[in-house]
Design an enzyme around this catalytic site. Structure first.
Site, PDB file in Angstrom:
ATOM      1  N   GLU A   1      26.279  44.502  37.788  1.00 42.17           N
ATOM      2  CA  GLU A   1      26.361  45.175  36.813  1.00 42.17           C
ATOM      3  C   GLU A   1      25.581  44.766  35.431  1.00 42.17           C
ATOM      4  O   GLU A   1      25.883  44.064  34.429  1.00 42.17           O
ATOM      5  CB  GLU A   1      27.625  45.005  35.932  1.00 42.17           C
ATOM      6  CG  GLU A   1      28.913  45.862  36.878  1.00 42.17           C
ATOM      7  CD  GLU A   1      30.335  46.149  36.410  1.00 42.17           C
ATOM      8  OE1 GLU A   1      30.414  45.595  35.287  1.00 42.17           O
ATOM      9  OE2 GLU A   1      30.899  46.883  36.847  1.00 42.17           O
TER      10      GLU A   1
ATOM     11  N   GLU B   1      33.135  48.283  43.434  1.00 43.82           N
ATOM     12  CA  GLU B   1      34.346  47.987  42.480  1.00 43.82           C
ATOM     13  C   GLU B   1      35.185  49.395  42.092  1.00 43.82           C
ATOM     14  O   GLU B   1      34.249  50.315  41.598  1.00 43.82           O
ATOM     15  CB  GLU B   1      34.125  47.161  41.450  1.00 43.82           C
ATOM     16  CG  GLU B   1      34.015  45.756  41.416  1.00 43.82           C
ATOM     17  CD  GLU B   1      33.659  44.943  40.044  1.00 43.82           C
ATOM     18  OE1 GLU B   1      34.253  45.572  39.104  1.00 43.82           O
ATOM     19  OE2 GLU B   1      32.811  44.033  40.348  1.00 43.82           O
TER      20      GLU B   1
HETATM   21  C1  BGP Z   1      33.657  44.880  36.127  1.00 43.63           C
HETATM   22  C2  BGP Z   1      33.542  43.518  36.536  1.00 43.63           C
HETATM   23  C3  BGP Z   1      34.471  42.600  36.881  1.00 43.63           C
HETATM   24  C4  BGP Z   1      35.949  43.038  36.757  1.00 43.63           C
HETATM   25  C5  BGP Z   1      36.082  44.603  36.155  1.00 43.63           C
HETATM   26  C6  BGP Z   1      36.978  44.976  35.548  1.00 43.63           C
HETATM   27  O1  BGP Z   1      32.961  45.379  34.925  1.00 43.63           O
HETATM   28  O2  BGP Z   1      32.328  43.558  37.505  1.00 43.63           O
HETATM   29  O3  BGP Z   1      34.161  41.429  37.049  1.00 43.63           O
HETATM   30  O4  BGP Z   1      36.165  42.554  35.480  1.00 43.63           O
HETATM   31  O5  BGP Z   1      34.799  45.175  35.769  1.00 43.63           O
HETATM   32  O6  BGP Z   1      37.036  44.922  34.310  1.00 43.63           O
HETATM   33  P1  BGP Z   1      37.955  44.015  33.118  1.00 43.63           P
HETATM   34  O7  BGP Z   1      38.189  42.952  33.752  1.00 43.63           O
HETATM   35  O8  BGP Z   1      37.379  44.244  31.742  1.00 43.63           O
HETATM   36  O9  BGP Z   1      39.176  45.054  33.046  1.00 43.63           O
END
Ligand code: BGP
Length: 468
Positions: A160, A375
């Site tokens: 990301e 993800e």
């Molecule tokens: C993505 C990241 C993850 C994870 C996920 C959920 O952006 O790659 O590491 O954190 O989002 O986001 P959040 O933790 O802000 O809910």
């Protein structure tokens, strides 16, 4: 109609080193900027996280039991090079060999990310990826890993690049906490893409057997009123900031005229200029057809309306629904009064956006080769009862998004796997331990794991390939 996913599809779970491992100062690990930033700005730290550093054998055993045949893990750069470069830490190297061996023992394919938000502290405070020296150090670190961890078949350079620029220089919710600096956002995107391209070239020149790609977050951006040209433009500009600029660099090896026109407009309103060099584009062009796969992270979409005022962003860290504000001067504002469900953190749940983004990559960047959804998942304040969580909303979320994936495959996109965020509960970078995503509930005090209802549902899915 029930849908079936293709043979050989990966049913994965995703993690990231800093959010899962804990053991922040163990066995010679060097510091990262997050260590202090969390202490100073949030109500939690990365200890204990899910203590994956010690608990990984159990987590991989659970993977096997629940039909999970792929795992996303990242290497903590500062476990290998505590200062980011120079001296190697043998204990860090040994840990990842043990971890990968455990994956294979349980028939779980590791997809390994080199950088998941955790630049070593020394490099971060020298400007992170805004400093071009960090690009050189990253490439050295990548080459070291390619050579050392030959058991790895799937490498990802970055997780990301978009949200890194956004978190570090636009919202300020990631270290160093700089806000509203659009030039830094684009410069960070660009420099990280050059670092990605250089690592891909090094991997291919090294003649390794495995595959290499990059993971991009691709939230879809829609106009609030599709008939209003100003809203349409707001959605386009927002898309350029978060998606298009990075996708162009990945697959075109340059920024299209449309993209650069948007960037110039945004910078003319917000100030700042970019350092884009000819040699950068030579590198990007040399790598653009060498990405073996694209990882797409997808959680939500946004609806954009034209906005003329000053920039104002409020990050809803505690999951107080309605607390988010996002308005960017010369770009537009996110609107929430659309008929779309959203979670407590104001993330708009729109499975169709995943379909749209997959198809957009397939149409606009036909040299993409193949896609993994690296993800996707639902963050929630899970309620733990009877030693489990009845997370029907999560099951529903996964089902709907997998249906979108299946539709995209049907319509010609090459998607090979899905990694649920997250395998077990981990903490969230800017929302703490209260925002849970896992298939396995983690009691962060005892570190015990408990399968949620979704884990059983996911097991049935991986056995049958049928989305029910
Ligand atoms: C993505 C990241 C993850 C994870 C996920 C959920 O952006 O790659 O590491 O954190 O989002 O986001 P959040 O933790 O802000 O809910």
């Amino acid at each position: 109609m029930t849908k079936r996913l293709p043979e050989g599809f990966i049913y994965g779970g995703a993690t990231a080193a800093y959010q899962a491992e804990g053991a922040v100062h163990t066995d010679g690990k060097g510091p990262v900027a997050w260590d202090r930033f969390l202490e100073e700005n949030y109500w939690y730290t990365a200890e204990p996280a899910s203590d994956f550093y010690h608990m990984y054998p159990l987590d991989l055993e659970l993977c096997e039991k629940f039909g999970i045949n792929g795992i996303r893990v990242s290497i903590a750069w500062s476990r290998i090079f505590p200062a980011g470069y120079g001296r190697v830490n043998p204990k860090g190297v040994a840990f990842y060999h043990r971890l990968f061996a455990e994956c294979f023992k349980h028939h779980v394919e590791p997809f390994v990310t080199l950088h998941h938000f955790d630049t070593p502290e020394a490099l971060h405070s020298a400007g992170d990826f805004l400093n071009r020296k960090t690009i050189d150090y990253f490439v050295d670190y990548a080459k070291f890993c390619f050579e050392e961890f030959r058991e790895v078949n799937y490498w990802t350079t970055f997780n990301e690049i978009g949200p890194i620029g956004d978190g570090q220089y636009l919202c300020g919710k990631f270290p160093p906490g700089i806000r509203y600096d659009l030039a830094k956002v684009f410069q960070s995107h660009h420099n990280m893409m050059v670092a990605h391209a250089r690592a891909v070239l090094a991997y291919k020149q090294g003649g390794y057997d495995g595959e290499i790609g990059v993971v991009h977050a691709l939230p879809a951006k829609y106009p609030y009123d599709p008939k209003n040209p100003k809203d349409v433009r707001a959605a386009q500009l927002e898309d350029i900031i978060h998606n298009r600029f990075i996708l162009d660099a990945t697959y075109l090896g340059q920024y299209s005229d449309f993209t650069m026109d948007g960037v110039r407009h945004i910078l003319s309103v917000n100030g700042g200029s970019l350092d884009l060099r000819d040699e950068d584009f030579e590198t990007l062009r040399a790598a653009k057809d060498l990405n073996d796969f694209l990882g797409i992270n997808y959680y939500m979409s946004d609806w954009m309306r034209a906005y003329e005022g000053e920039t104002e962003i409020t990050h809803n860290a505690k999951g107080e629904k309605g607390g988010s504000v996002y308005r960017i001067k010369g770009v537009g504002e996110r609107v929430f009064d659309v008929d779309v469900p959203r979670n407590d953190w104001d993330w708009m749940i729109w499975p169709r956006g995943l379909y749209d983004q997959i198809m957009r990559v397939a149409h606009d960047y036909p040299n993409y080769k193949k896609i993994y959804i690296t993800e996707n998942g639902l963050g929630a304040k899970d309620v733990f009862i009877n030693n489990t969580v009845y997370d029907d909303a999560r099951i529903d979320y996964i089902r709907q998004h997998l249906n979108a994936v299946s539709d995209a495959i049907h319509d010609g996109a090459d998607v090979r796997g899905y990694f649920l965020w997250s395998l077990m509960d981990v903490f969230s970078w800017s929302n703490g331990y209260e925002k849970r995503y896992g298939l396995f509930y983690v009691d962060f005090e005892t570190q015990k794991r408990y399968p949620k209802k979704s884990a059983y549902w996911y097991r049935n899915l991986s056995r049958s390939g049928i989305i029910i």
